[in-house]
Design an enzyme around this catalytic site. Structure first.
Site, PDB file in Angstrom:
ATOM      1  N   SER A  83       6.715   0.051   0.654  1.00 39.19           N
ATOM      2  CA  SER A  83       6.782   0.893  -0.531  1.00 39.19           C
ATOM      3  C   SER A  83       7.962   0.449  -1.407  1.00 39.19           C
ATOM      4  O   SER A  83       8.027  -0.694  -1.832  1.00 39.19           O
ATOM      5  CB  SER A  83       6.888   2.364  -0.117  1.00 39.19           C
ATOM      6  OG  SER A  83       6.668   3.218  -1.202  1.00 39.19           O
TER       7      SER A  83
ATOM      8  N   ASP B  98      -0.268   3.148  -0.540  1.00 34.34           N
ATOM      9  CA  ASP B  98       1.099   3.034  -0.022  1.00 34.34           C
ATOM     10  C   ASP B  98       1.207   2.448   1.386  1.00 34.34           C
ATOM     11  O   ASP B  98       0.513   2.872   2.316  1.00 34.34           O
ATOM     12  CB  ASP B  98       1.712   4.435  -0.035  1.00 34.34           C
ATOM     13  CG  ASP B  98       3.185   4.448   0.295  1.00 34.34           C
ATOM     14  OD1 ASP B  98       3.818   3.378   0.244  1.00 34.34           O
ATOM     15  OD2 ASP B  98       3.710   5.528   0.595  1.00 34.34           O
TER      16      ASP B  98
END
EC number: 3.1.1.-
Length: 452
Positions: free
Chosen positions: A97, A254
């Protein structure tokens, strides 16, 4: 630019031959290394050690590792010259991320095949761009709800779509990273994401991308994908086209869904690479020197009282799990449990093999309020995060207690109440100044190296 083989030799020399350089001593004091262990260790071959850097996910809290990495690189530059970059010292850098974004910035090459960004450039990048990626106010009604009703407003907005459109993130990443691909990175990189169409993880690895064209995506696409946290930012779709005309489509969200703490992915990749090169015949963790940097977690207490318990949670419905007194319990528990399990596993393995000093986890577990949010990108909160990153540098070296599961300060040869930063400064005054000039292609650094 210098060849990879020389870089590996450099890493090993830095960690082993501490009498010839201050650089090992710096790393040693971050991790609380015991010099006596290294003095008595026999070196079997030049490629004994592999160095790993891992960076957690956490939205705007990527500022925390950015501050720590800036300090680390500045110390290396004092020793090896202004041209020294973190990518020169780590064989594998993994990020999830926001950590994937930091990883790409540290390893993407410029026109001279040197890192596009110095570590000192990352914090300013966050301070400038986070308010645009996570805008706190504008004129539309749904954002007025967020402003007036805080977490409830955010929840209402997330019910009708992602809280942020991600347009600025896409724009700035495509502008900065251009057509740079995963196989172009200066050192090996690992960035995870999750394909919601196939319902399986996708691990983007430089090592694998050089063997498999289907993984050799643009860094911009990878960073947009690994940052696409559900409810916060939209997922990312892109296609890789093979020279024979075939195409592979990715539908990614993500990387925190896969591994918010990617340290175990980095260790697995390094181990696999050593097996492929027939450099090891068994799991040889003493060869791995790992630094894992977290993005902070929420404190388990509020005003001296436990924040959550089963009696409280037994009354919760879906809305309470998503937002409770300014927190997001479901997201907080999910990401913290995932990261802590990786840390506990790594600590267990390294300690059981008597090489616990080869593994360092830098984390802060006392965040509260806006500081523990992924998206409160106000100037006040962002600058507060910079201060928390500096505080993390001053915290004592800590390690998981395998009996309690808690992180505790570790006694070092200078005492457990001395911060990492103080130990670094103290040792630099007493360390030897002998250096050897190592010619890395067109660039010269005042740093020791091994002949290759």
């Amino acid at each position: 630019m210098y060849h990879k083989k020389k870089k590996l030799g450099l890493c090993i020399y830095i960690y082993i031959s501490f009498k010839r350089t201050k650089t090992l001593v710096f790393i040693k004091y971050i991790e609380g290394f015991n010099l006596q262990i290294f003095e008595e260790m026999e070196i079997d071959n030049q490629e004994r050690y592999v160095t790993i850097l891992s960076i957690d996910g956490g939205g705007i809290k990527g500022i925390l590792p950015a501050v720590i990495l800036e300090f680390l690189e500045s110390q290396l530059q004092e020793l090896d010259g202004e041209g020294a970059r973190l990518a020169d010292y780590f064989d594998v850098i993994a990020g999830t991320s926001t950590g994937g974004l930091v990883t790409a910035m540290l390893t993407a090459p410029d026109e001279n095949n040197r890192p596009l960004y110095a570590a000192k450039d990352i914090t300013p990048f966050y301070l400038e761009n986070c308010p645009k990626i996570f805008p706190q106010t504008n004129s539309i009604l749904i954002n007025d709800l967020c402003s007036k009703y805080g977490q409830i407003g955010k929840l209402l907005k997330s019910l009708v779509g992602p809280m942020y459109d991600g347009k600025h993130l896409r724009s700035v990443l495509k502008q900065k990273l251009g057509d740079i691909r995963l196989s172009d990175t200066i050192t090996d990189v690992i960035i995870p994401a999750f394909d919601i169409k196939r319902l399986q993880p996708v691990i983007f690895s430089t090592y694998e991308a050089k063997k498999c064209a289907w993984l050799d995506a643009k860094l911009s696409d990878i960073c947009i994908s690994t940052s696409a946290a559900p409810t916060f930012l939209p997922g990312h779709e892109f296609t890789i086209k093979h020279e024979n005309g075939e195409e592979l489509e990715y539908n990614l969200i993500d990387g925190g869904v896969v591994a918010n703490n990617p340290a175990f992915l980095a260790i697995a990749e390094a181990t696999k690479k050593m097996f492929d090169k027939k450099e090891m015949v068994a799991i040889d963790y003493p060869r791995l020197l790992t630094i894992s940097i977290g993005t902070g977690t929420g404190s388990a207490t509020i005003n001296g009282q436990k924040k959550y318990d089963t009696k409280l949670a037994a009354k919760w419905g879906i809305l309470d799990w998503l937002t409770y007194k300014g927190t997001t319990p479901l997201l907080e528990i999910f990401t913290q449990a995932s990261a802590d399990m990786v840390d506990f596993h790594n600590s267990l393995i390294f300690q059981s093999l008597y090489c616990e000093k080869n593994y360092l986890r830098i984390q802060d577990d006392q965040l509260s309020g806006d500081a523990n949010s992924m998206d409160v990108a106000t100037n006040e909160n962002l600058n507060n995060l910079v201060g928390i990153g500096q505080r993390m540098l001053k915290n004592p070296v800590s390690r998981v207690n395998l009996e309690t599961g808690l992180t505790e300060p570790v006694k070092t040869d200078v005492g457990c109440d001395v911060s990492n930063q103080q130990q670094i400064i103290l040792d630099k005054k007493n360390s030897l100044k002998q250096q050897i000039i190592c010619d890395r292609g067109s660039t010269k650094y005042n740093t020791p190296c091994l002949s290759t």
